[in-house]
Design a protein around this motif. Structure first.
Motif, PDB file in Angstrom:
ATOM      1  N   ASN A  97       0.855  -1.176   0.000  1.00 29.60           N
ATOM      2  CA  ASN A  97       0.000   0.000   0.000  1.00 29.60           C
ATOM      3  C   ASN A  97       0.894   1.229   0.000  1.00 29.60           C
ATOM      4  O   ASN A  97       2.100   1.134   0.266  1.00 29.60           O
ATOM      5  CB  ASN A  97      -0.928  -0.001   1.222  1.00 29.60           C
ATOM      6  N   LEU A  98       0.309   2.392  -0.244  1.00 31.10           N
ATOM      7  CA  LEU A  98       1.098   3.620  -0.368  1.00 31.10           C
ATOM      8  C   LEU A  98       0.205   4.813  -0.064  1.00 31.10           C
ATOM      9  O   LEU A  98      -0.957   4.865  -0.485  1.00 31.10           O
ATOM     10  CB  LEU A  98       1.649   3.726  -1.797  1.00 31.10           C
ATOM     11  N   CYS A  99       0.753   5.803   0.690  1.00 33.58           N
ATOM     12  CA  CYS A  99      -0.058   6.964   1.045  1.00 33.58           C
ATOM     13  C   CYS A  99       0.820   8.184   1.325  1.00 33.58           C
ATOM     14  O   CYS A  99       2.042   8.084   1.472  1.00 33.58           O
ATOM     15  CB  CYS A  99      -0.917   6.676   2.276  1.00 33.58           C
ATOM     16  N   TYR A 100       0.151   9.350   1.431  1.00 32.94           N
ATOM     17  CA  TYR A 100       0.786  10.555   1.954  1.00 32.94           C
ATOM     18  C   TYR A 100       0.230  10.787   3.351  1.00 32.94           C
ATOM     19  O   TYR A 100      -0.987  10.846   3.563  1.00 32.94           O
ATOM     20  CB  TYR A 100       0.493  11.771   1.084  1.00 32.94           C
ATOM     21  N   TYR A 101       1.127  10.918   4.313  1.00 30.04           N
ATOM     22  CA  TYR A 101       0.790  11.097   5.727  1.00 30.04           C
ATOM     23  C   TYR A 101       1.191  12.504   6.122  1.00 30.04           C
ATOM     24  O   TYR A 101       2.339  12.916   5.907  1.00 30.04           O
ATOM     25  CB  TYR A 101       1.556  10.055   6.537  1.00 30.04           C
ATOM     26  N   ASP A 102       0.251  13.280   6.682  1.00 33.71           N
ATOM     27  CA  ASP A 102       0.549  14.683   6.993  1.00 33.71           C
ATOM     28  C   ASP A 102       1.114  14.879   8.395  1.00 33.71           C
ATOM     29  O   ASP A 102       1.261  16.020   8.850  1.00 33.71           O
ATOM     30  CB  ASP A 102      -0.705  15.545   6.786  1.00 33.71           C
ATOM     31  N   GLY A 103       1.450  13.796   9.077  1.00 32.20           N
ATOM     32  CA  GLY A 103       1.978  13.867  10.437  1.00 32.20           C
ATOM     33  C   GLY A 103       0.928  13.587  11.489  1.00 32.20           C
ATOM     34  O   GLY A 103       1.249  13.394  12.669  1.00 32.20           O
ATOM     35  N   ARG A 104      -0.322  13.515  11.055  1.00 32.28           N
ATOM     36  CA  ARG A 104      -1.425  13.231  11.979  1.00 32.28           C
ATOM     37  C   ARG A 104      -2.384  12.191  11.411  1.00 32.28           C
ATOM     38  O   ARG A 104      -2.867  11.325  12.115  1.00 32.28           O
ATOM     39  CB  ARG A 104      -2.179  14.535  12.285  1.00 32.28           C
ATOM     40  N   LYS A 105      -2.631  12.299  10.118  1.00 30.38           N
ATOM     41  CA  LYS A 105      -3.573  11.384   9.479  1.00 30.38           C
ATOM     42  C   LYS A 105      -3.123  11.088   8.050  1.00 30.38           C
ATOM     43  O   LYS A 105      -2.233  11.766   7.507  1.00 30.38           O
ATOM     44  CB  LYS A 105      -4.977  11.990   9.460  1.00 30.38           C
ATOM     45  N   ILE A 106      -3.736  10.084   7.455  1.00 29.34           N
ATOM     46  CA  ILE A 106      -3.497   9.784   6.045  1.00 29.34           C
ATOM     47  C   ILE A 106      -4.291  10.789   5.221  1.00 29.34           C
ATOM     48  O   ILE A 106      -5.526  10.796   5.242  1.00 29.34           O
ATOM     49  CB  ILE A 106      -3.904   8.343   5.704  1.00 29.34           C
ATOM     50  N   ALA A 107      -3.577  11.665   4.525  1.00 29.04           N
ATOM     51  CA  ALA A 107      -4.235  12.737   3.780  1.00 29.04           C
ATOM     52  C   ALA A 107      -4.567  12.339   2.349  1.00 29.04           C
ATOM     53  O   ALA A 107      -5.507  12.882   1.748  1.00 29.04           O
ATOM     54  CB  ALA A 107      -3.353  13.984   3.781  1.00 29.04           C
ATOM     55  N   ARG A 108      -3.795  11.418   1.795  1.00 25.57           N
ATOM     56  CA  ARG A 108      -4.056  10.959   0.437  1.00 25.57           C
ATOM     57  C   ARG A 108      -3.534   9.542   0.298  1.00 25.57           C
ATOM     58  O   ARG A 108      -2.449   9.233   0.786  1.00 25.57           O
ATOM     59  CB  ARG A 108      -3.394  11.872  -0.594  1.00 25.57           C
ATOM     60  N   GLN A 109      -4.307   8.704  -0.384  1.00 28.34           N
ATOM     61  CA  GLN A 109      -3.950   7.288  -0.446  1.00 28.34           C
ATOM     62  C   GLN A 109      -4.333   6.708  -1.797  1.00 28.34           C
ATOM     63  O   GLN A 109      -5.401   7.000  -2.327  1.00 28.34           O
ATOM     64  CB  GLN A 109      -4.693   6.533   0.662  1.00 28.34           C
ATOM     65  N   ARG A 110      -3.451   5.886  -2.330  1.00 30.30           N
ATOM     66  CA  ARG A 110      -3.802   5.134  -3.529  1.00 30.30           C
ATOM     67  C   ARG A 110      -4.814   4.050  -3.168  1.00 30.30           C
ATOM     68  O   ARG A 110      -4.762   3.471  -2.086  1.00 30.30           O
ATOM     69  CB  ARG A 110      -2.575   4.472  -4.155  1.00 30.30           C
ATOM     70  N   VAL A 111      -5.730   3.772  -4.073  1.00 27.53           N
ATOM     71  CA  VAL A 111      -6.694   2.700  -3.852  1.00 27.53           C
ATOM     72  C   VAL A 111      -5.951   1.364  -3.822  1.00 27.53           C
ATOM     73  O   VAL A 111      -5.136   1.071  -4.702  1.00 27.53           O
ATOM     74  CB  VAL A 111      -7.767   2.679  -4.962  1.00 27.53           C
ATOM     75  N   SER A 112      -6.209   0.577  -2.796  1.00 31.24           N
ATOM     76  CA  SER A 112      -5.604  -0.741  -2.698  1.00 31.24           C
ATOM     77  C   SER A 112      -6.540  -1.754  -3.349  1.00 31.24           C
ATOM     78  O   SER A 112      -7.672  -1.942  -2.898  1.00 31.24           O
ATOM     79  CB  SER A 112      -5.365  -1.113  -1.232  1.00 31.24           C
ATOM     80  N   THR A 113      -6.071  -2.415  -4.411  1.00 33.62           N
ATOM     81  CA  THR A 113      -6.930  -3.346  -5.147  1.00 33.62           C
ATOM     82  C   THR A 113      -6.686  -4.799  -4.766  1.00 33.62           C
ATOM     83  O   THR A 113      -7.223  -5.709  -5.402  1.00 33.62           O
ATOM     84  CB  THR A 113      -6.735  -3.170  -6.668  1.00 33.62           C
ATOM     85  N   GLY A 114      -5.882  -5.041  -3.726  1.00 34.01           N
ATOM     86  CA  GLY A 114      -5.741  -6.381  -3.182  1.00 34.01           C
ATOM     87  C   GLY A 114      -4.811  -7.285  -3.960  1.00 34.01           C
ATOM     88  O   GLY A 114      -4.208  -6.912  -4.961  1.00 34.01           O
ATOM     89  N   PHE A 115      -4.719  -8.538  -3.488  1.00 31.65           N
ATOM     90  CA  PHE A 115      -3.664  -9.416  -3.989  1.00 31.65           C
ATOM     91  C   PHE A 115      -3.941  -9.955  -5.390  1.00 31.65           C
ATOM     92  O   PHE A 115      -3.030 -10.429  -6.061  1.00 31.65           O
ATOM     93  CB  PHE A 115      -3.428 -10.570  -3.012  1.00 31.65           C
TER      94      PHE A 115
END
Length: 288
Positions: free
Chosen positions: A116-134
């Motif tokens: 998985n992959l995301c942008y974390y602003d130091g408090r919460k996940i602010a932006r995240q790629r959709v995880s489409t699973g295995f």
């Protein structure tokens, strides 16, 4: 006493501090998308019996726990075994962020059984790629590498030397492999279990190419985040310990700045919450 759980699809690590001593236990993975309630209740009860004292707060970070409905289901199941504890359930990606980045902003990725992959602003996940699973996604993960190896083996795309080694090590027929993937439970765990083969034979040109392509597919997603060249990318998960060199080479090839590599986030997460006790996580807490 507080306890922190880092649960992937393959295994869950439970860590706690009691009387100044850190302890831990490992159970099977507890992904609610793959694990039924009866199994989870049995695992929770088993862990509870190992603990030296009552649990005041339990922080559960799990694969498949990214939605409110699933988090509520997990809190209710955990409350049966930990009936006096404050219980918080969050997705494994937020756990990865807190373990690797603390209160600092950055990009955070998981490369374990899944990815998985995301942008974390130091408090919460602010932006995240959709995880489409295995099946559709999980690029760069253990099951992605295993899927590629198995597909090439079954389709006779492996070099003969590597194919012979693969056959000698696993010894399954084609029908047995197909049955294991399509008819048996936890196919993602099985695919990830093929990763040690890649680690043991990484000097083979074919294996090196497979790793480069799988990790390249993971890092190829990063342009989803416009300012990725200005931010460190922290990676969390078992693949970071097994394939640190290959990951660093694949990242450098794409101009990506790697930050911390954290094979096991459970220790950093325990430290994170010990520093913040008795802080509570608002609506995410549930009284058992």
């Amino acid at each position: 006493m507080i306890i922190v759980v880092d649960s992937g699809s393959t295994k869950a690590r439970w860590v706690w501090m009691a009387q100044g001593v850190r302890s831990e236990t490992v159970t099977q993975g507890l992904n609610p998308r793959l694990t039924d309630d009866e199994t989870m209740r049995a695992v929770f009860a088993q862990v509870r019996q190992q603990l030296p004292e009552a649990v005041e707060a339990l922080y559960f970070y799990g694969a498949g726990c990214g939605t409110d409905a699933v988090q509520q289901r997990m809190r209710e199941l955990l409350a049966v075994a930990f009936d006096k504890a404050l219980i918080s359930v969050e997705g494994d990606l937020l756990g990865a962020c807190r373990a690797a980045s603390g209160n600092m902003a950055g990009l955070v990725g998981i490369v374990g059984t899944g990815s998985n992959l995301c942008y974390y602003d130091g408090r919460k996940i602010a932006r995240q790629r959709v995880s489409t699973g295995f099946i559709l996604g999980d690029e760069g993960s253990g099951n992605h590498v295993g899927r590629r190896l198995l597909k090439d083996y079954l389709e006779e795309r492996m070099p003969k030397r590597v194919s012979d080694l693969f056959h000698d090590e696993y010894g399954y027929t084609t029908d047995q492999f197909i049955d294991r993937i399509y008819r048996q439970p936890y196919p993602n765990r099985f695919l990830a279990s093929l990763v040690p083969f890649a680690a043991r034979h990484r000097e083979e040109e074919y294996i090196s190419q497979v790793l480069e392509e799988c990790f390249g597919a993971f890092f190829g997603q990063i342009d989803y985040f416009e300012d990725y060249r200005q931010l460190p990318l922290h990676l969390v998960g078992g693949m970071t310990a097994t394939f640190e060199l290959e990951l660093r080479l694949a990242a450098a090839h794409r101009g990506i700045i790697l930050g911390q590599l954290v094979p096991d986030p459970s220790g950093p997460l325990l430290h994170y919450h010990l520093e913040r006790q008795p802080e509570q996580a608002g609506k995410s807490f549930f009284r058992g």
